[in-house]
Structures are given as C-alpha cells and as structure tokens.
Design a protein around this motif. Structure first.
Motif, PDB file in Angstrom:
ATOM      1  N   GLU A  94       6.646  10.240 -16.160  1.00 41.55           N
ATOM      2  CA  GLU A  94       7.876  10.214 -15.379  1.00 41.55           C
ATOM      3  C   GLU A  94       7.825   9.286 -14.163  1.00 41.55           C
ATOM      4  O   GLU A  94       8.712   8.472 -13.948  1.00 41.55           O
ATOM      5  CB  GLU A  94       8.072  11.644 -14.922  1.00 41.55           C
ATOM      6  CG  GLU A  94       9.438  12.062 -14.614  1.00 41.55           C
ATOM      7  CD  GLU A  94       9.431  13.552 -14.297  1.00 41.55           C
ATOM      8  OE1 GLU A  94       9.781  14.324 -15.184  1.00 41.55           O
ATOM      9  OE2 GLU A  94       9.052  13.928 -13.171  1.00 41.55           O
ATOM     10  N   ILE A  97       7.811   5.564 -15.008  1.00 42.27           N
ATOM     11  CA  ILE A  97       9.099   5.153 -15.564  1.00 42.27           C
ATOM     12  C   ILE A  97      10.140   5.046 -14.450  1.00 42.27           C
ATOM     13  O   ILE A  97      10.892   4.076 -14.374  1.00 42.27           O
ATOM     14  CB  ILE A  97       9.552   6.141 -16.656  1.00 42.27           C
ATOM     15  CG1 ILE A  97       8.660   5.978 -17.895  1.00 42.27           C
ATOM     16  CG2 ILE A  97      11.015   5.921 -17.026  1.00 42.27           C
ATOM     17  CD1 ILE A  97       8.854   7.000 -18.976  1.00 42.27           C
ATOM     18  N   GLU A  98      10.134   6.020 -13.545  1.00 39.88           N
ATOM     19  CA  GLU A  98      11.098   5.961 -12.442  1.00 39.88           C
ATOM     20  C   GLU A  98      10.831   4.740 -11.561  1.00 39.88           C
ATOM     21  O   GLU A  98      11.745   4.009 -11.210  1.00 39.88           O
ATOM     22  CB  GLU A  98      11.047   7.232 -11.585  1.00 39.88           C
ATOM     23  CG  GLU A  98      12.159   7.233 -10.543  1.00 39.88           C
ATOM     24  CD  GLU A  98      12.088   8.403  -9.577  1.00 39.88           C
ATOM     25  OE1 GLU A  98      10.971   8.802  -9.200  1.00 39.88           O
ATOM     26  OE2 GLU A  98      13.156   8.896  -9.185  1.00 39.88           O
ATOM     27  N   ARG A 101      12.091   1.677 -13.304  1.00 38.93           N
ATOM     28  CA  ARG A 101      13.546   1.628 -13.432  1.00 38.93           C
ATOM     29  C   ARG A 101      14.248   1.433 -12.089  1.00 38.93           C
ATOM     30  O   ARG A 101      15.313   0.822 -12.024  1.00 38.93           O
ATOM     31  CB  ARG A 101      14.064   2.872 -14.141  1.00 38.93           C
ATOM     32  CG  ARG A 101      13.792   2.819 -15.646  1.00 38.93           C
ATOM     33  CD  ARG A 101      14.266   4.052 -16.365  1.00 38.93           C
ATOM     34  NE  ARG A 101      15.696   4.260 -16.273  1.00 38.93           N
ATOM     35  CZ  ARG A 101      16.601   3.759 -17.110  1.00 38.93           C
ATOM     36  NH1 ARG A 101      16.202   3.012 -18.118  1.00 38.93           N
ATOM     37  NH2 ARG A 101      17.875   3.999 -16.953  1.00 38.93           N
ATOM     38  N   GLN A 224      18.450   5.487  -5.339  1.00 35.29           N
ATOM     39  CA  GLN A 224      17.822   6.560  -6.105  1.00 35.29           C
ATOM     40  C   GLN A 224      17.294   7.601  -5.143  1.00 35.29           C
ATOM     41  O   GLN A 224      16.491   7.288  -4.267  1.00 35.29           O
ATOM     42  CB  GLN A 224      16.680   5.997  -6.956  1.00 35.29           C
ATOM     43  CG  GLN A 224      15.927   7.042  -7.743  1.00 35.29           C
ATOM     44  CD  GLN A 224      16.498   7.254  -9.137  1.00 35.29           C
ATOM     45  OE1 GLN A 224      17.628   6.894  -9.427  1.00 35.29           O
ATOM     46  NE2 GLN A 224      15.709   7.827 -10.019  1.00 35.29           N
TER      47      GLN A 224
ATOM     48  N   SER B  82      13.242   8.356 -24.317  1.00 39.26           N
ATOM     49  CA  SER B  82      13.236   6.940 -23.977  1.00 39.26           C
ATOM     50  C   SER B  82      12.945   6.853 -22.490  1.00 39.26           C
ATOM     51  O   SER B  82      12.865   7.867 -21.806  1.00 39.26           O
ATOM     52  CB  SER B  82      14.605   6.329 -24.266  1.00 39.26           C
ATOM     53  OG  SER B  82      15.578   6.965 -23.453  1.00 39.26           O
ATOM     54  N   ARG B  83      12.803   5.626 -21.976  1.00 36.35           N
ATOM     55  CA  ARG B  83      12.609   5.476 -20.529  1.00 36.35           C
ATOM     56  C   ARG B  83      13.818   6.024 -19.779  1.00 36.35           C
ATOM     57  O   ARG B  83      13.695   6.695 -18.771  1.00 36.35           O
ATOM     58  CB  ARG B  83      12.398   4.006 -20.186  1.00 36.35           C
ATOM     59  CG  ARG B  83      10.955   3.560 -20.361  1.00 36.35           C
ATOM     60  CD  ARG B  83      10.839   2.053 -20.501  1.00 36.35           C
ATOM     61  NE  ARG B  83      11.533   1.313 -19.461  1.00 36.35           N
ATOM     62  CZ  ARG B  83      10.928   0.560 -18.537  1.00 36.35           C
ATOM     63  NH1 ARG B  83       9.628   0.462 -18.526  1.00 36.35           N
ATOM     64  NH2 ARG B  83      11.617  -0.100 -17.660  1.00 36.35           N
ATOM     65  N   ARG B  84      15.006   5.740 -20.332  1.00 34.81           N
ATOM     66  CA  ARG B  84      16.223   6.211 -19.678  1.00 34.81           C
ATOM     67  C   ARG B  84      16.263   7.734 -19.643  1.00 34.81           C
ATOM     68  O   ARG B  84      16.519   8.344 -18.597  1.00 34.81           O
ATOM     69  CB  ARG B  84      17.444   5.662 -20.434  1.00 34.81           C
ATOM     70  CG  ARG B  84      18.760   6.168 -19.916  1.00 34.81           C
ATOM     71  CD  ARG B  84      19.944   5.548 -20.672  1.00 34.81           C
ATOM     72  NE  ARG B  84      21.181   6.149 -20.222  1.00 34.81           N
ATOM     73  CZ  ARG B  84      21.679   7.287 -20.687  1.00 34.81           C
ATOM     74  NH1 ARG B  84      21.034   7.948 -21.632  1.00 34.81           N
ATOM     75  NH2 ARG B  84      22.805   7.771 -20.217  1.00 34.81           N
ATOM     76  N   GLU B  87      13.841   9.339 -17.169  1.00 35.51           N
ATOM     77  CA  GLU B  87      14.297   9.260 -15.779  1.00 35.51           C
ATOM     78  C   GLU B  87      15.422  10.263 -15.530  1.00 35.51           C
ATOM     79  O   GLU B  87      15.429  10.960 -14.506  1.00 35.51           O
ATOM     80  CB  GLU B  87      14.778   7.846 -15.442  1.00 35.51           C
ATOM     81  CG  GLU B  87      15.107   7.706 -13.961  1.00 35.51           C
ATOM     82  CD  GLU B  87      16.087   6.606 -13.644  1.00 35.51           C
ATOM     83  OE1 GLU B  87      16.256   5.696 -14.468  1.00 35.51           O
ATOM     84  OE2 GLU B  87      16.701   6.664 -12.571  1.00 35.51           O
TER      85      GLU B  87
END
Lengths: 254, 227
Positions: A94, A97-98, A101, A224, B82-84, B87
């Motif tokens: 997590e 990935i955050e 992104r 975010q 998925s990555r989305r 998140e």
C-alpha cells in the motif's frame, strides 16, 4: 503509544521538534543530478537522512487507445528493504503504491511533460517515460523527497534517438520536452500544530498529513490526505503553508 | 447557469438510492446507487483477526478492500487488485477509521468489502457511502456516519457529483468524505488545476452535499431497523 511518540507529541504541542527545528523548517536539502550513467535522467535527493534516487528510462511502445497521439508516462516506487528495517521484500504494498501514485498525480496533472511531443507515429508508436523511485534511506517525508527528485530528474533527462525501429541509447541529442516545476509539499498535523518535512519519528507520532502539489503559477494540481480527519479551516491553513514552502523549494531545481 | 449533460443543476446530485441489509450472510451490508454507479458493501466483524501476526494487542484493525467487478465498466476490467484499487482501499480505510471506536476490542478485525458492480464515475465515494451504512447496519458503535461525494469545477462553475463525461471535462476533481456532526473531513483527494482561493467553494459545495447524503443514509437505516 510509546514514550518516544509521547515525547514528540508533547514537544509538538508547543511547536517544538526533537531536532531543534521550527515548524516550517526543512532539513538540509542536497540535490545531485545525473547520478546514474545508463538512465536518461536521474537525481539523488536528500532531506536530512531521507535519501531517494529517481531514474528516468525511456522506450518505445503503443499509446493508450483513448490518447493515440500522446506519449505514456509511468511512475513506480520501490521501498527497497535496504532502506529501513520496516520494509520487506515482495510485491509492492500500500505505502509504495500510494507514494508512486501521489508523485504521479503531481507530475501528470501539472502537465509538466509535454506528452504530445512524444508521439512518433499516431496510434502506433509513442515514447514511454518510465520514472522509478528508489528509496535508499527512509527517515520520513518520502513523498516530498521523491517528488523533488522526480521533477529534477525529468528536467535533466535527454531523449535517446529512434532510427529504423531501434532505440539508440548511445546517441542522446534532444532534451526531454518538459516545462513546469510542480512541487509537492506534505504538511503533517501533530498535536494540533502543523509541520513540514517530518522525520520518521515524527511520522509515527503524527495525526494526519496532507500532500499538496503546487504548480509554478501557484495553482494546486493534486492533493492527498492520509491519517485522521481534519476540519475545513485546517485544510486551508495547510494549503497556505504548502504554497509558501513550494515557492522556496522550486528555487532548488535547475 | 451551465446546463449539465444530464440536465442537473450545479449543486444537484444524481438520483440517490440507499438500501441497508442487502447481504444476508454479512453482519452488516448496504447498497448505494448514485445514478448509474452502484456499490455494494459488506461488513464482517468485529471477529478474531487472521492471520494472527496481523493482530494488534490493543485495538481492532479496520481492513478495507475496494474492488471493481470485471463487468462494471465498458471495457472489461481485470479482476484482482490493481495499483488504483490498492490506493482507494487505503484512503477508504482512512475515511472510515475516524468514525469508529477501534480501541475497545483488542486482537480483532472489522472487514469491509466494497464491490463496485456498475461504474459511472464516483465509485470511491459511492463505496464509502455504502461502507458507512453497512458498518452502522452491523451495529458497530460509531461516532457518526461518513458521507462522501466529489465536487469539481467545469469552466467557472463549481459542480457536485460529477458523472459520465463530466469527469473528463473538469479542471479539478475533489472527492471528500465528511462526518457532518463533528464537521470533520475524513477523505480529501484532488487532481486537476485550481487556484488555492477557489478551493473553498469546491469544498463548501461538497460538504453541503454530504449533509444531504447523510440524511438519506439515516433514512435507509431507519427503514431497515425502525419498525
């Protein structure tokens, strides 16, 4: 809650920090460019003991169906187990990935890379820009460090050439078409006070954080929130602080 | 005033439908529809945490999983995380956590599963609305319900609950989640391009709309539990 967390919280409630900094102070920032010979662009950025290397690699591939004349940008982040006793091997979790992104949104939404200039053959071939974030040492504030490293690396990237269906990585002539310098600032709330550039110890004690990406014209292009809830007036205070700090950090990129 | 694609006013949300108690096996569940977006949420727990190494000795762990089912979109979306979705699962958890009392039952977990079965923009906010009602439906003590919606700007106009093509036209898209009683924002994300001073209008419209959603959430729980 352990003693260290309580100590940080107690200090924070008076606006103090355990390393002597003020609320709005950054640690010493060191930026090195072109640190990876084989990458099209790279940067190593340190905020105190937090250290990140970002490398930019390019290749040729097919565009997305809905944007046939636009290049492709992808950002990945690896919280390598070398960087912290808390990081493990295995597929991305997590946090990484955050991280990827949030940095992605700051760069993408600011339209920093002129992706339309990366089209080779409409609908068939476009340049793909791969931006990879490698954490070398984790001492907090990874989003800001990674974002600054990514923007610096992109500003110093040179494009390989593409001749007769082959990418020539030896011959780099043109610069990657980039224009703005979006800056991401993360503001943490600890004991009701706001701090920038938190260390890992401070992050373990913080209540919430908001990362704000700010463009050259002062507009914000990505937000975010993480952690606990905030009121509307707190959100505005955070935006004002982030805007102020973004101006200072932008001067460091060249 | 700008006419929206589906004829709505700028501050008008899509038709909303909320139903509590839609999955018999779950401890709590809910379905929420925002126009053509449909999310179903199921809550299991508090129950013993497995694997046990993920137990917390002094608190309940909230575990959220947001997922879009393959047939929910025009182009089939691949099943699995998925990555989305990873998140979104994270921000969903952080949007719900402030509403819960997690330090009461140690070593347990509350699992929240959100399946988006039809997607037409606003899936994360619809999912949070459903999850919040499902948690209440499960009888889990809460400080407040969490209501969620996105607001954005098209041209100079601030609009709420962006749908369909609107999402592509906006200059910014701000999904929020909000606890109306304590006026706390629990989810805050944004992408786009907006001057800092305009952000206030977007936030105001979103929180105002959340209060309307909040009413509908309470009505749905009333219909299920007040005989």
């Amino acid at each position: 809650m352990n003693i260290q967390e309580q100590f940080i919280k107690d200090l924070a409630s008076k606006g103090n920090r355990n390393d002597g900094r003020k609320e709005k102070d950054y640690r010493e920032i060191i930026i090195e460019k072109d640190v990876i010979p084989k990458a099209e662009g790279s940067a190593r950025v340190k905020f105190g003991d937090s250290e990140v290397i970002v490398g930019v690699k390019m290749g040729v591939g097919a565009p997305f169906g809905d944007k046939p004349d636009s290049g492709v940008m992808m950002i990945g982040a690896e919280l390598s187990p070398i960087a912290s006793p808390d990081f493990e091997t295995g597929p991305p979790r997590e946090d990484s990935i955050e991280l990827a992104r949030v940095v992605d949104r700051g760069i993408r939404e600011s339209k920093m890379i002129d992706l339309e200039k990366l089209c080779i053959e409409k609908g068939e071939k476009v340049w793909m820009v791969f931006i990879d974030i490698q954490i070398i040492n984790h001492d907090g504030n990874l989003i800001d460090v990674a974002a600054l490293a990514a923007v610096t690396a992109l500003h110093n990237s040179k494009m390989p050439t593409y001749e007769k269906d082959v990418v020539n990585y030896e011959k780099k002539t043109k610069k990657l078409p980039v224009r703005f310098k979006p800056i991401t600032i993360t503001v943490a709330k600890i004991s009701g006070k706001f701090f920038v550039d938190t260390t890992l110890e401070e992050e373990n004690a913080m209540d919430s954080r908001v990362s704000v990406a700010i463009k050259d014209d002062g507009n914000i292009c990505a937000v975010q929130k993480g952690g606990d809830s905030l009121t509307e007036s707190e959100i505005h205070q955070i935006f004002d602080l982030a805007s102020e700090k973004a101006k200072e950090l932008r001067k460091l990129i060249n | 005033m700008v006419k929206r694609e589906d004829g709505r006013k700028p501050d008008e949300m899509r038709p909303i439908e909320i139903k509590a108690g839609v999955i018999k096996n779950a401890d709590g569940s809910a379905m929420v529809k925002f126009g053509k977006t449909i999310a179903i949420a199921a809550v299991y727990g508090p129950r013993a945490m497995h694997p046990r190494r993920m137990q917390e000795p002094d608190r309940t762990v909230l575990r959220c999983r947001y997922s879009m089912v393959p047939f929910s979109t025009t182009d089939r979306c691949r099943p699995g995380p998925s990555r989305r979705s990873t998140e979104i699962s994270k921000v969903t958890r952080e949007a719900l956590e402030p509403a819960l009392f997690l330090d009461e039952i140690p070593k347990t977990v509350i699992d929240v599963f959100i399946d988006v079965i039809a997607a037409d923009a606003g899936t994360r906010t619809t999912g949070i609305n459903a999850a919040s009602v499902a948690l209440a439906d499960a009888g889990i003590p809460m400080r407040d319900l969490v209501a969620s919606v996105a607001a954005g700007k098209i041209g100079k106009e601030v609009m709420v609950d962006l749908a369909g093509k609107e999402e592509e036209e906006t200059s910014c898209d701000v999904p929020i989640a909000y606890m109306p009683r304590s006026k706390q924002v629990t989810l805050l994300q944004m992408d786009g391009d907006i001057p800092v001073k305009d952000f206030n209008d977007v936030l105001k419209m979103a929180t105002k709309s959340c209060e309307q959603i909040y009413k509908k959430q309470k009505e749905a729980l009333g219909e299920r539990w007040i005989k």
